[in-house]
Design a protein around this motif. Structure first.
Motif, PDB file in Angstrom:
ATOM      1  N   THR A 101       0.841  -1.199   0.000  1.00 48.71           N
ATOM      2  CA  THR A 101       0.000   0.000   0.000  1.00 48.71           C
ATOM      3  C   THR A 101       0.877   1.252   0.000  1.00 48.71           C
ATOM      4  O   THR A 101       0.668   2.183  -0.787  1.00 48.71           O
ATOM      5  N   ARG A 102       1.877   1.248   0.869  1.00 48.95           N
ATOM      6  CA  ARG A 102       2.791   2.394   0.957  1.00 48.95           C
ATOM      7  C   ARG A 102       3.548   2.568  -0.367  1.00 48.95           C
ATOM      8  O   ARG A 102       3.632   3.670  -0.906  1.00 48.95           O
ATOM      9  N   LEU A 103       4.045   1.465  -0.938  1.00 50.68           N
ATOM     10  CA  LEU A 103       4.836   1.545  -2.176  1.00 50.68           C
ATOM     11  C   LEU A 103       3.986   2.069  -3.342  1.00 50.68           C
ATOM     12  O   LEU A 103       4.416   2.944  -4.093  1.00 50.68           O
ATOM     13  N   TRP A 104       2.785   1.520  -3.523  1.00 55.59           N
ATOM     14  CA  TRP A 104       1.926   1.951  -4.643  1.00 55.59           C
ATOM     15  C   TRP A 104       1.570   3.429  -4.500  1.00 55.59           C
ATOM     16  O   TRP A 104       1.674   4.202  -5.463  1.00 55.59           O
ATOM     17  N   ASN A 105       1.162   3.821  -3.300  1.00 54.95           N
ATOM     18  CA  ASN A 105       0.716   5.202  -3.123  1.00 54.95           C
ATOM     19  C   ASN A 105       1.874   6.189  -3.292  1.00 54.95           C
ATOM     20  O   ASN A 105       1.656   7.349  -3.646  1.00 54.95           O
ATOM     21  N   ALA A 106       3.112   5.710  -3.077  1.00 50.97           N
ATOM     22  CA  ALA A 106       4.288   6.565  -3.270  1.00 50.97           C
ATOM     23  C   ALA A 106       4.787   6.532  -4.713  1.00 50.97           C
ATOM     24  O   ALA A 106       5.777   7.189  -5.047  1.00 50.97           O
ATOM     25  N   ASP A 151       6.007   3.837  -6.404  1.00 51.21           N
ATOM     26  CA  ASP A 151       7.177   2.963  -6.534  1.00 51.21           C
ATOM     27  C   ASP A 151       7.177   2.203  -7.866  1.00 51.21           C
ATOM     28  O   ASP A 151       6.126   1.816  -8.387  1.00 51.21           O
ATOM     29  N   ALA A 152       8.395   1.971  -8.386  1.00 55.14           N
ATOM     30  CA  ALA A 152       8.567   1.332  -9.696  1.00 55.14           C
ATOM     31  C   ALA A 152       8.176  -0.153  -9.695  1.00 55.14           C
ATOM     32  O   ALA A 152       8.084  -0.771 -10.769  1.00 55.14           O
ATOM     33  N   ARG A 153       7.941  -0.743  -8.521  1.00 59.47           N
ATOM     34  CA  ARG A 153       7.612  -2.178  -8.442  1.00 59.47           C
ATOM     35  C   ARG A 153       6.432  -2.556  -9.339  1.00 59.47           C
ATOM     36  O   ARG A 153       6.379  -3.672  -9.863  1.00 59.47           O
ATOM     37  N   PHE A 154       5.477  -1.636  -9.510  1.00 61.23           N
ATOM     38  CA  PHE A 154       4.256  -1.965 -10.246  1.00 61.23           C
ATOM     39  C   PHE A 154       4.281  -1.468 -11.688  1.00 61.23           C
ATOM     40  O   PHE A 154       3.348  -1.689 -12.431  1.00 61.23           O
ATOM     41  N   GLY A 155       5.371  -0.774 -12.065  1.00 63.34           N
ATOM     42  CA  GLY A 155       5.461  -0.203 -13.407  1.00 63.34           C
ATOM     43  C   GLY A 155       4.444   0.894 -13.589  1.00 63.34           C
ATOM     44  O   GLY A 155       3.798   1.333 -12.631  1.00 63.34           O
ATOM     45  N   SER A 156       4.264   1.359 -14.845  1.00 64.72           N
ATOM     46  CA  SER A 156       3.238   2.378 -15.069  1.00 64.72           C
ATOM     47  C   SER A 156       2.427   2.030 -16.309  1.00 64.72           C
ATOM     48  O   SER A 156       2.914   1.390 -17.235  1.00 64.72           O
ATOM     49  N   VAL A 157       1.155   2.416 -16.277  1.00 64.70           N
ATOM     50  CA  VAL A 157       0.216   2.140 -17.358  1.00 64.70           C
ATOM     51  C   VAL A 157       0.181   3.356 -18.265  1.00 64.70           C
ATOM     52  O   VAL A 157      -0.070   4.462 -17.798  1.00 64.70           O
ATOM     53  N   ARG A 158       0.450   3.148 -19.553  1.00 59.11           N
ATOM     54  CA  ARG A 158       0.418   4.266 -20.504  1.00 59.11           C
ATOM     55  C   ARG A 158      -0.884   4.281 -21.276  1.00 59.11           C
ATOM     56  O   ARG A 158      -1.431   3.235 -21.594  1.00 59.11           O
ATOM     57  N   GLY A 159      -1.366   5.502 -21.588  1.00 60.86           N
ATOM     58  CA  GLY A 159      -2.469   5.634 -22.533  1.00 60.86           C
ATOM     59  C   GLY A 159      -3.846   5.755 -21.917  1.00 60.86           C
ATOM     60  O   GLY A 159      -4.810   6.029 -22.625  1.00 60.86           O
ATOM     61  N   TYR A 160      -3.961   5.568 -20.604  1.00 57.69           N
ATOM     62  CA  TYR A 160      -5.277   5.707 -19.968  1.00 57.69           C
ATOM     63  C   TYR A 160      -5.515   7.184 -19.670  1.00 57.69           C
ATOM     64  O   TYR A 160      -4.674   7.842 -19.055  1.00 57.69           O
ATOM     65  N   ASP A 161      -6.662   7.679 -20.095  1.00 52.36           N
ATOM     66  CA  ASP A 161      -6.974   9.096 -19.954  1.00 52.36           C
ATOM     67  C   ASP A 161      -7.679   9.318 -18.613  1.00 52.36           C
ATOM     68  O   ASP A 161      -8.901   9.411 -18.558  1.00 52.36           O
ATOM     69  N   GLY A 162      -6.903   9.347 -17.548  1.00 54.72           N
ATOM     70  CA  GLY A 162      -7.494   9.537 -16.224  1.00 54.72           C
ATOM     71  C   GLY A 162      -6.477   9.262 -15.141  1.00 54.72           C
ATOM     72  O   GLY A 162      -5.336   8.882 -15.416  1.00 54.72           O
ATOM     73  N   GLU A 163      -6.933   9.419 -13.916  1.00 55.79           N
ATOM     74  CA  GLU A 163      -6.055   9.301 -12.748  1.00 55.79           C
ATOM     75  C   GLU A 163      -5.882   7.845 -12.344  1.00 55.79           C
ATOM     76  O   GLU A 163      -6.786   7.028 -12.535  1.00 55.79           O
ATOM     77  N   ARG A 164      -4.730   7.550 -11.741  1.00 53.05           N
ATOM     78  CA  ARG A 164      -4.568   6.225 -11.151  1.00 53.05           C
ATOM     79  C   ARG A 164      -5.309   6.180  -9.812  1.00 53.05           C
ATOM     80  O   ARG A 164      -5.552   7.215  -9.184  1.00 53.05           O
ATOM     81  N   LEU A 165      -5.688   4.981  -9.400  1.00 54.69           N
ATOM     82  CA  LEU A 165      -6.447   4.808  -8.163  1.00 54.69           C
ATOM     83  C   LEU A 165      -5.474   4.626  -6.999  1.00 54.69           C
ATOM     84  O   LEU A 165      -4.504   3.874  -7.122  1.00 54.69           O
ATOM     85  N   LEU A 166      -5.733   5.313  -5.901  1.00 55.73           N
ATOM     86  CA  LEU A 166      -4.868   5.162  -4.737  1.00 55.73           C
ATOM     87  C   LEU A 166      -5.439   4.106  -3.797  1.00 55.73           C
ATOM     88  O   LEU A 166      -6.651   3.911  -3.714  1.00 55.73           O
ATOM     89  N   ALA A 167      -4.533   3.422  -3.110  1.00 54.60           N
ATOM     90  CA  ALA A 167      -4.950   2.362  -2.180  1.00 54.60           C
ATOM     91  C   ALA A 167      -5.411   2.976  -0.866  1.00 54.60           C
ATOM     92  O   ALA A 167      -4.754   3.870  -0.348  1.00 54.60           O
TER      93      ALA A 167
END
Ligand code: MN
Length: 296
Positions: A262-267, A269-285
């Motif tokens: 939870t801490r890593l995603w919300n910060a 962190d590169a562990r999860f990579g990044s999603v390209r091309g989605y027109d919107g915000e990422r969801l926070l845990a």
């Protein structure tokens, strides 16, 4: 042998759509390694943009999408951009960590129906590298008046090409009207049956959408009768016998692991990579509650 049991699904919401969550529910956490089951639709979109689920992460599971009507566009942090259409499966292996988004392509069908399930990875594989696979080669055959699709596993002499890591089965059964069938069950599997459309008599009792029917442990057969068009989903698997802890999009084994991811995603962190091309915000845990305990 204990009797069959039934569990009401919970109504919830995902990406702007009402869904029925049949797993996990009070009293039923796992069917084999299946640990999550959302029945999406059948519905008509009220928002013309359709489904919108922004980038979010997973660990420790495979997401398994079985498309019945409409279409979804999947994007993930491995770089996969994949449409899924009726009769097809998307299987995303989160393992150590992945992120993905799901949206309606533009333009898109006004209708949607899908089953989205999660498969808990066994402890020995749950930190495996992430992966993604799309399947449009799902077996379909006719049996006793039912059109049977086999998105995963082996059933009635057929075998799905979809690769999973513990013994599992998932079967879509569609009746056009009057039909009756007795299906073989494996005594070493546990099973659940959900009516997706119409209604049916399952093990001699009427079953409506929104209720999960679990045959008795060790049952060797399942009877289904329909008098109208109906669609059912049968899932099953070998009991996982591991303590699995679900919170938000995480499948873990203990609370400290969930606090870490939870801490890593919300910060970011590169562990999860990044999603390209989605027109919107990422969801926070959300913050995990204190005192979380794994459940079998
Ligand atoms: Mn997801």
């Amino acid at each position: 042998m204990q009797n069959a049991t039934r569990f009401p699904a919970r109504n919830s919401e995902v990406g702007g759509l009402g869904i029925r969550r049949a797993l996990p529910v009070a009293g039923k956490r796992l069917i084999g390694a299946w640990c999550f089951l959302d029945h999406i639709g059948p519905a008509k979109f009220s928002d013309p943009r359709g489904l919108r689920v922004g980038p979010h992460p997973h660990i420790g599971l495979q997401t398994f999408t079985w498309m019945i009507d409409g279409e979804i566009l999947h994007r993930d942090s491995l770089g996969y951009v994949q449409h899924i259409r009726p009769g097809q499966v998307n299987l995303m292996t989160a393992g150590h960590g992945i992120a993905h988004s799901e949206e309606s392509p533009q333009p898109h069908s006004p209708h949607i129906q899908a089953a989205q399930l999660w498969i808990a990875l066994p402890d020995r594989l749950r930190n495996m590298p992430p992966a993604f696979a799309h399947h449009h080669d799902i077996p379909v055959f006719v049996h006793e008046g039912f059109t049977v699709s086999l998105p995963v596993g082996e059933f009635l002499g057929h075998r799905s090409p979809v690769e999973v890591h513990t013994p599992l089965v998932g079967v879509d059964l569609l009746s056009a009207g009057l039909a009756s069938v007795t299906l073989p069950l494996r005594a070493d599997f546990e099973y659940g049956v959900l009516v997706l459309e119409g209604s049916a008599e399952v093990d001699d009792e009427r079953l409506e959408p929104g209720v999960l029917h679990c045959p008795a442990t060790g049952a060797k057969a399942l009877t289904i009768r329909t008098t109208e068009r109906a669609r059912l989903l049968l899932i099953g698997g070998e009991p996982l016998n591991e303590n699995v802890l679900l919170f938000w999009n995480w499948v873990a084994r203990d609370a400290s692991e969930i606090a870490d991811v939870t801490r890593l995603w919300n910060a970011g962190d590169a562990r999860f990579g990044s999603v390209r091309g989605y027109d919107g915000e990422r969801l926070l845990a959300p913050e995990p509650p204190a005192g979380m305990k794994p459940a079998r």
